[in-house]
Design a protein around this motif. Structure first.
Motif, PDB file in Angstrom:
ATOM      1  N   LEU A 129      31.060  46.045  68.624  1.00  0.00           N
ATOM      2  CA  LEU A 129      30.828  45.110  69.867  1.00  0.00           C
ATOM      3  C   LEU A 129      30.669  45.657  70.904  1.00  0.00           C
ATOM      4  N   VAL A 130      31.623  46.420  71.283  1.00  0.00           N
ATOM      5  CA  VAL A 130      31.808  47.059  72.531  1.00  0.00           C
ATOM      6  C   VAL A 130      30.761  47.788  73.173  1.00  0.00           C
ATOM      7  N   ASP A 131      30.155  48.550  72.033  1.00  0.00           N
ATOM      8  CA  ASP A 131      28.943  49.629  72.295  1.00  0.00           C
ATOM      9  C   ASP A 131      27.621  48.563  72.998  1.00  0.00           C
ATOM     10  N   HIS A 132      27.669  47.096  72.770  1.00  0.00           N
ATOM     11  CA  HIS A 132      26.577  46.318  73.377  1.00  0.00           C
ATOM     12  C   HIS A 132      26.989  46.018  74.766  1.00  0.00           C
ATOM     13  N   TRP A 133      27.901  46.196  75.299  1.00  0.00           N
ATOM     14  CA  TRP A 133      28.351  45.690  76.618  1.00  0.00           C
ATOM     15  C   TRP A 133      28.480  46.944  77.542  1.00  0.00           C
ATOM     16  N   PRO A 134      28.455  46.677  78.973  1.00  0.00           N
ATOM     17  CA  PRO A 134      28.649  47.744  80.001  1.00  0.00           C
ATOM     18  C   PRO A 134      30.021  48.030  80.015  1.00  0.00           C
ATOM     19  N   PHE A 135      30.323  49.401  80.002  1.00  0.00           N
ATOM     20  CA  PHE A 135      31.513  49.630  79.879  1.00  0.00           C
ATOM     21  C   PHE A 135      32.464  49.337  80.975  1.00  0.00           C
ATOM     22  N   ARG A 136      31.745  49.585  82.414  1.00  0.00           N
ATOM     23  CA  ARG A 136      32.562  49.180  83.490  1.00  0.00           C
ATOM     24  C   ARG A 136      33.122  47.571  83.800  1.00  0.00           C
ATOM     25  N   ARG A 137      31.938  46.892  83.376  1.00  0.00           N
ATOM     26  CA  ARG A 137      32.249  45.435  83.614  1.00  0.00           C
ATOM     27  C   ARG A 137      33.536  45.092  82.523  1.00  0.00           C
ATOM     28  N   LEU A 138      33.028  45.461  81.285  1.00  0.00           N
ATOM     29  CA  LEU A 138      34.048  45.221  80.337  1.00  0.00           C
ATOM     30  C   LEU A 138      35.680  45.650  80.618  1.00  0.00           C
ATOM     31  N   LEU A 139      35.750  46.881  80.965  1.00  0.00           N
ATOM     32  CA  LEU A 139      37.144  47.361  81.085  1.00  0.00           C
ATOM     33  C   LEU A 139      37.744  46.743  82.328  1.00  0.00           C
ATOM     34  N   ILE A 140      36.892  46.284  83.500  1.00  0.00           N
ATOM     35  CA  ILE A 140      37.424  45.496  84.482  1.00  0.00           C
ATOM     36  C   ILE A 140      37.652  44.071  83.964  1.00  0.00           C
ATOM     37  N   ALA A 141      36.923  43.500  83.240  1.00  0.00           N
ATOM     38  CA  ALA A 141      37.257  41.936  82.939  1.00  0.00           C
ATOM     39  C   ALA A 141      38.224  42.131  82.049  1.00  0.00           C
ATOM     40  N   VAL A 142      38.515  42.898  81.049  1.00  0.00           N
ATOM     41  CA  VAL A 142      39.693  42.934  80.107  1.00  0.00           C
ATOM     42  C   VAL A 142      40.959  42.903  81.057  1.00  0.00           C
ATOM     43  N   GLN A 143      40.944  43.919  82.008  1.00  0.00           N
ATOM     44  CA  GLN A 143      42.221  43.906  82.687  1.00  0.00           C
ATOM     45  C   GLN A 143      42.570  42.777  83.626  1.00  0.00           C
ATOM     46  N   LEU A 144      41.466  42.022  84.102  1.00  0.00           N
ATOM     47  CA  LEU A 144      41.665  40.856  84.971  1.00  0.00           C
ATOM     48  C   LEU A 144      42.221  39.626  83.894  1.00  0.00           C
ATOM     49  N   VAL A 145      41.754  39.376  82.873  1.00  0.00           N
ATOM     50  CA  VAL A 145      42.017  38.605  81.734  1.00  0.00           C
ATOM     51  C   VAL A 145      43.607  38.981  81.499  1.00  0.00           C
ATOM     52  N   GLN A 146      43.740  40.266  81.099  1.00  0.00           N
ATOM     53  CA  GLN A 146      45.205  40.639  80.933  1.00  0.00           C
ATOM     54  C   GLN A 146      46.114  40.481  81.905  1.00  0.00           C
ATOM     55  N   ALA A 147      45.675  40.458  83.023  1.00  0.00           N
ATOM     56  CA  ALA A 147      46.742  40.511  84.341  1.00  0.00           C
ATOM     57  C   ALA A 147      47.054  38.589  84.278  1.00  0.00           C
ATOM     58  N   THR A 148      45.911  37.888  84.065  1.00  0.00           N
ATOM     59  CA  THR A 148      46.172  36.432  84.066  1.00  0.00           C
ATOM     60  C   THR A 148      47.032  36.025  83.095  1.00  0.00           C
ATOM     61  N   VAL A 149      46.749  36.700  81.757  1.00  0.00           N
ATOM     62  CA  VAL A 149      47.673  36.096  80.457  1.00  0.00           C
ATOM     63  C   VAL A 149      49.128  36.386  80.573  1.00  0.00           C
ATOM     64  N   VAL A 150      49.395  37.700  81.240  1.00  0.00           N
ATOM     65  CA  VAL A 150      50.683  38.305  81.853  1.00  0.00           C
ATOM     66  C   VAL A 150      51.547  37.505  82.534  1.00  0.00           C
ATOM     67  N   LEU A 151      50.610  36.820  83.490  1.00  0.00           N
ATOM     68  CA  LEU A 151      51.307  36.079  84.590  1.00  0.00           C
ATOM     69  C   LEU A 151      51.704  34.633  84.134  1.00  0.00           C
ATOM     70  N   VAL A 152      51.390  34.235  82.815  1.00  0.00           N
ATOM     71  CA  VAL A 152      51.466  32.830  82.000  1.00  0.00           C
ATOM     72  C   VAL A 152      53.213  32.789  81.834  1.00  0.00           C
ATOM     73  N   ILE A 153      54.088  34.277  81.741  1.00  0.00           N
ATOM     74  CA  ILE A 153      55.342  33.967  81.317  1.00  0.00           C
ATOM     75  C   ILE A 153      56.066  33.799  82.537  1.00  0.00           C
ATOM     76  N   PRO A 154      55.860  34.474  83.705  1.00  0.00           N
ATOM     77  CA  PRO A 154      56.805  34.457  84.691  1.00  0.00           C
ATOM     78  C   PRO A 154      56.573  32.826  85.647  1.00  0.00           C
ATOM     79  N   VAL A 155      55.240  32.496  85.422  1.00  0.00           N
ATOM     80  CA  VAL A 155      54.891  31.147  86.054  1.00  0.00           C
ATOM     81  C   VAL A 155      55.464  29.988  85.129  1.00  0.00           C
TER      82      VAL A 155
END
Length: 133
Positions: A65-91
């Protein structure tokens, strides 16, 4: 090697992965430690470890699936989503919610998101190594 390090896109990927890998490692240890602190149970701690590893089974399905998506956008998007998910616990802790269930839900989600990153960076490397600044 010097040629590759002069490549701006490669340096960004390398630096981003170093920071991300350090963060992922720290988070994995902290999450299991938190599970142990909340429960005092080695069973729950082991379950947290298993939930961290289980999404790796999906990588063989995610890679194509990853081969069909732009690498840069995918890497940035995943990191932003991960940061948001990680913040769930301290919040949650700020609001007085100290739940092992919450940690056990967040851990595999973060690990699943990581399964998009590794194939994307592997696919991006050959492209970046031939790219000029």
């Amino acid at each position: 090697m010097h040629k590759l390090l002069r490549n701006t896109a490669f340096r960004r990927l390398l630096f981003g992965r170093l920071v991300t890998n350090a963060g992922d490692s720290l988070y994995a240890v902290a999450a299991m430690w938190l599970v142990y602190e909340l429960t005092g149970s080695s069973t729950y701690t082991g379950l947290a470890g298993a939930l961290t590893m289980a999404p790796q089974l999906a990588q063989m399905l995610i890679g194509p699936l990853v081969d069909h998506w732009p690498f840069r956008r995918l890497l940035i998007a995943v990191q932003l989503v991960q940061a948001t998910v990680v913040l769930v616990i301290p919040v949650a802790w700020l609001f007085g919610i100290r739940s092992v269930t919450l940690v056990l839900v967040v851990v595999p989600i973060l690990s699943l998101l990581n399964q998009f990153v590794y194939p994307a960076q592997s696919a991006a490397l050959p492209e970046l190594s031939h790219k000029r600044n």
